[in-house]
Design a protein around this motif. Structure first.
Motif, PDB file in Angstrom:
ATOM      1  N   ALA A 194       0.779  -1.134   0.218  1.00  0.00           N
ATOM      2  CA  ALA A 194      -0.175  -0.033   0.107  1.00  0.00           C
ATOM      3  C   ALA A 194       0.912   1.319   0.059  1.00  0.00           C
ATOM      4  O   ALA A 194       0.763   1.958  -1.061  1.00  0.00           O
ATOM      5  N   PHE A 195       1.642   1.392   0.939  1.00  0.00           N
ATOM      6  CA  PHE A 195       2.589   2.674   1.015  1.00  0.00           C
ATOM      7  C   PHE A 195       3.455   2.924   0.052  1.00  0.00           C
ATOM      8  O   PHE A 195       3.929   3.919  -0.080  1.00  0.00           O
ATOM      9  N   GLY A 196       4.069   1.697  -0.641  1.00  0.00           N
ATOM     10  CA  GLY A 196       5.044   1.747  -1.510  1.00  0.00           C
ATOM     11  C   GLY A 196       4.583   2.561  -3.002  1.00  0.00           C
ATOM     12  O   GLY A 196       5.401   2.898  -3.615  1.00  0.00           O
ATOM     13  N   ASN A 197       2.986   2.728  -3.055  1.00  0.00           N
ATOM     14  CA  ASN A 197       2.675   3.633  -4.129  1.00  0.00           C
ATOM     15  C   ASN A 197       2.779   4.883  -3.958  1.00  0.00           C
ATOM     16  O   ASN A 197       2.299   5.688  -5.086  1.00  0.00           O
ATOM     17  N   ILE A 198       2.943   5.353  -2.995  1.00  0.00           N
ATOM     18  CA  ILE A 198       2.956   6.852  -2.617  1.00  0.00           C
ATOM     19  C   ILE A 198       3.997   7.781  -3.243  1.00  0.00           C
ATOM     20  O   ILE A 198       5.132   7.825  -2.861  1.00  0.00           O
ATOM     21  N   ASP A 199       3.671   8.692  -3.905  1.00  0.00           N
ATOM     22  CA  ASP A 199       4.358   9.710  -4.332  1.00  0.00           C
ATOM     23  C   ASP A 199       4.216  10.866  -3.681  1.00  0.00           C
ATOM     24  O   ASP A 199       3.204  11.609  -3.450  1.00  0.00           O
ATOM     25  N   PRO A 200       5.192  11.420  -2.540  1.00  0.00           N
ATOM     26  CA  PRO A 200       5.182  12.232  -1.766  1.00  0.00           C
ATOM     27  C   PRO A 200       5.048  13.624  -2.037  1.00  0.00           C
ATOM     28  O   PRO A 200       4.806  14.471  -1.228  1.00  0.00           O
ATOM     29  N   THR A 201       5.643  14.014  -3.404  1.00  0.00           N
ATOM     30  CA  THR A 201       6.027  15.221  -3.615  1.00  0.00           C
ATOM     31  C   THR A 201       4.831  16.164  -3.468  1.00  0.00           C
ATOM     32  O   THR A 201       5.098  17.421  -3.292  1.00  0.00           O
ATOM     33  N   SER A 202       3.550  16.160  -4.057  1.00  0.00           N
ATOM     34  CA  SER A 202       2.433  17.024  -4.058  1.00  0.00           C
ATOM     35  C   SER A 202       1.537  16.939  -2.824  1.00  0.00           C
ATOM     36  O   SER A 202       0.682  17.479  -2.952  1.00  0.00           O
ATOM     37  N   ILE A 203       1.899  16.300  -1.739  1.00  0.00           N
ATOM     38  CA  ILE A 203       1.037  15.734  -0.858  1.00  0.00           C
ATOM     39  C   ILE A 203       1.423  16.773   0.572  1.00  0.00           C
ATOM     40  O   ILE A 203       2.386  16.569   0.824  1.00  0.00           O
ATOM     41  N   SER A 204       0.397  17.291   1.087  1.00  0.00           N
ATOM     42  CA  SER A 204       0.752  18.183   2.440  1.00  0.00           C
ATOM     43  C   SER A 204      -0.140  17.462   3.731  1.00  0.00           C
ATOM     44  O   SER A 204       0.169  18.199   4.607  1.00  0.00           O
ATOM     45  N   ARG A 205      -0.839  16.841   3.271  1.00  0.00           N
ATOM     46  CA  ARG A 205      -1.769  16.278   4.405  1.00  0.00           C
ATOM     47  C   ARG A 205      -2.427  14.975   4.287  1.00  0.00           C
ATOM     48  O   ARG A 205      -2.849  14.455   3.201  1.00  0.00           O
ATOM     49  N   VAL A 206      -2.606  14.262   5.131  1.00  0.00           N
ATOM     50  CA  VAL A 206      -2.769  12.900   5.463  1.00  0.00           C
ATOM     51  C   VAL A 206      -3.902  12.545   6.474  1.00  0.00           C
ATOM     52  O   VAL A 206      -3.769  12.927   7.571  1.00  0.00           O
TER      53      VAL A 206
END
Length: 333
Positions: free
Chosen positions: A60-72
């Motif tokens: 699940a977590f390996g799919n995440i591109d963190p560059t444009s995310i600021s809130r989870v």
């Protein structure tokens, strides 16, 4: 003033050694070998101890591109505390052994102002593991990126309120800077997960609540499975369809039926499946709220399961297992 939620399950459910934890997470993410995609806007991932579900969660977590995310937004079920609502954390910071995660107090205040949420005492917050088990993965994946989190403890929410919360959160799904981490294990099967629990009847206990709904909050199955006194309850989930062969194949078929329904995005079909099979999916309410979110937002998002594992392969009724399933929710162009 800073109010800290400790990493209360570090040292038991996962290592509290920061170097070892980082190495474990990095290793599992490498093994999964998944491409990071900015189109992935949410995940469904397990919350067991990392020795059981850590590898599965990487899918699940390996799919995440963190560059444009600021809130989870983090949605997890309640294992210890009864509430018919969703609850907001009163902490300002969630600690992990590999980095602290600040809460988005502005969004929490915005949600609080709706009057639809209750507040979660810090001791309730620290007792719950369902959201905490996602935190080290989030800290690792978003390492070097500034994010804030919005933890939502999802209680024994009825179908009407699952839909209400889904509508309320839908606007946040349409903002691509927001991400959703939904916490759930799948089937808990067999004697090892025969649980005992106490229901404390007080003057604040809702008198109109069906016993079965309260049981589900403790992940104790409906009345047909109860075999103890009024105040103490036990369950033993042993659904077995022999047409699938050995028991673990029957469990897999049951889980995958549910996973296929979740992939359709239809919360009503998921509810019907749960009513028919009583599968002990402990994150049933967070998943249902998430499905309602996706059905009410403007962005077309499709859920796809990428990994399924069982803690052990049951062959006899003396055996036990818990199932772990990991999914990504991706923009469907």
């Amino acid at each position: 003033m800073e109010k800290i939620r400790r990493a209360s399950h570090a040292g038991s459910w996962y290592t509290d050694n920061s170097k070892r934890l980082a190495e474990e997470l990095d290793g599992w993410l490498r093994e999964a070998g998944l491409p990071k995609s900015p189109e992935v806007r949410g995940v469904i991932a397990p919350h067991a101890g990392y020795s059981y579900s850590g590898r599965a969660a990487a899918y699940a977590f390996g799919n995440i591109d963190p560059t444009s995310i600021s809130r989870v937004f983090l949605l997890g079920p309640s294992h210890h505390y009864y509430t018919p609502k969703c609850a907001l954390s009163t902490a300002t910071v969630y600690k992990t052994p590999i980095g602290d995660l600040p809460l988005d107090l502005e969004v929490i205040e915005e949600l609080k102002a709706t009057g639809k949420f209750e507040l979660m005492d810090i001791c309730v917050d620290e007792a719950e593991h369902s959201m905490e088990m996602h935190l080290p993965y989030l800290a690792k994946v978003f390492e070097g990126h500034l994010i804030k989190i919005v933890p939502i403890l999802v209680g024994a929410v009825n179908a009407e309120n699952e839909a209400m919360y889904g509508r309320l959160f839908a606007k946040y799904v349409d903002d691509p800077s927001n991400f959703f981490s939904v916490s759930s294990d799948f089937c808990h099967w067999g004697s090892r997960y025969l649980r005992s629990g106490l229901i404390y009847l007080t003057d604040t206990w809702p008198p109109d609540k069906l016993l079965t709904e309260c049981m589900h909050q403790l992940f104790i199955q409906p009345v047909s499975h109860i075999s103890s006194c009024v105040f103490g309850v036990r369950f033993n989930y042993m659904h077995y369809d022999k047409k699938h062969g050995v028991i673990h194949k029957s469990i897999e078929a049951l889980d995958k039926m549910g996973m296929d329904i979740i992939e359709t995005g239809d919360p009503d079909a998921f509810k019907k499946y749960l009513l028919e099979y009583d599968n002990t999916i402990c994150g049933r309410h967070p998943i249902s709220v998430f499905l309602h979110m996706l059905g009410n937002c403007s962005t077309k998002i499709k859920i796809k399961f990428l990994r399924y594992e069982q803690s052990s392969q049951c062959k006899t009724k003396r055996d036990s297992s818990v199932s772990y399933a990991s999914a990504a929710a991706k923009v469907d162009a």
